[in-house]
Scaffold this active site. Structure first.
Site, PDB file in Angstrom:
ATOM      1  CG  HIS A  18      29.881  36.961  29.106  1.00 12.29           C
ATOM      2  ND1 HIS A  18      29.832  36.245  28.166  1.00 12.29           N
ATOM      3  CD2 HIS A  18      29.589  38.323  28.767  1.00 12.29           C
ATOM      4  CE1 HIS A  18      29.535  37.061  26.775  1.00 12.29           C
ATOM      5  NE2 HIS A  18      29.549  38.301  27.439  1.00 12.29           N
TER       6      HIS A  18
ATOM      7  CB  CYS B   8      29.815  34.163  23.852  1.00  9.27           C
ATOM      8  SG  CYS B   8      30.959  34.581  24.995  1.00  9.27           S
TER       9      CYS B   8
ATOM     10  CB  CYS C  12      32.650  32.270  27.604  1.00 12.57           C
ATOM     11  SG  CYS C  12      32.076  33.867  28.554  1.00 12.57           S
TER      12      CYS C  12
ATOM     13  CD  GLU D  63      29.876  31.254  29.960  1.00 20.61           C
ATOM     14  OE1 GLU D  63      29.459  30.627  29.048  1.00 20.61           O
ATOM     15  OE2 GLU D  63      29.812  32.604  30.383  1.00 20.61           O
TER      16      GLU D  63
END
Length: 166
Positions: free
Chosen positions: A65, A95, A98, A67
């Site tokens: 991801h 999410c 993260c 992040e």
């Protein structure tokens, strides 16, 4: 604590937009890879110290991801897992994974472009940034360059549906 800041100074709003534009640049890198266009930057003392964009399909990893990539780079740059004096800018609401990394790395402020009503954990489905039982919470600012972030996501998924029809 995670609260939406709406009455911020013009100077802060301009800074937030400046750095969100950088996060959008990262999201466009994901877009070019046919990845969901999510981008993130982490700022410390007025400088970007971490950048990341979604690479889940490219890397074949649920951990890839935006992040997570940005936090890894920022931690390396500072030589510490604690990112206590940083602000994280991300084009799409984090999410649960993260949001957890944000809390674990002690990031005090998160700025979000657009919300994610299906999977967001900074206020949409849950708000993991403001769980009082945790030892850390993060201040939340939402809607920065929201239209641009949202339109990029909508365009990506529209194109994806068109590709699937063919």
């Amino acid at each position: 604590m995670a609260t939406e800041k709406t009455d911020m100074s013009m100077e802060q709003r301009e800074l937030d937009e400046k750095y969100m534009k950088e996060a959008i640049r990262q999201a466009k890198k994901a877009y070019r890879l046919d990845e969901t266009p999510i981008g993130c930057v982490i700022v410390h003392e007025g400088k970007i110290i971490g950048r990341g964009y979604n690479r889940r399909n490219t890397d074949k990893s649920p951990l890839a991801h935006a992040e997570i990539a940005a936090v890894k780079k920022a931690s390396r740059k500072l030589g510490d897992w604690r990112l206590e004096d940083c602000t994280l800018y991300v084009t799409l609401e984090p999410c649960q994974m993260c949001a957890g990394v944000i809390i674990q790395s002690r990031i005090p402020r998160v700025v979000v472009g657009c919300m994610n009503p299906k999977a967001g954990c900074a206020g949409s489905v849950l708000n993991l940034l403001d769980v009082k039982a945790f030892n850390h919470q993060a201040e939340l600012t939402t809607g920065v360059l929201e239209e641009e972030c949202s339109m990029m996501m909508k365009q990506f998924f529209r194109e994806l549906r068109e590709k699937k029809k063919k």
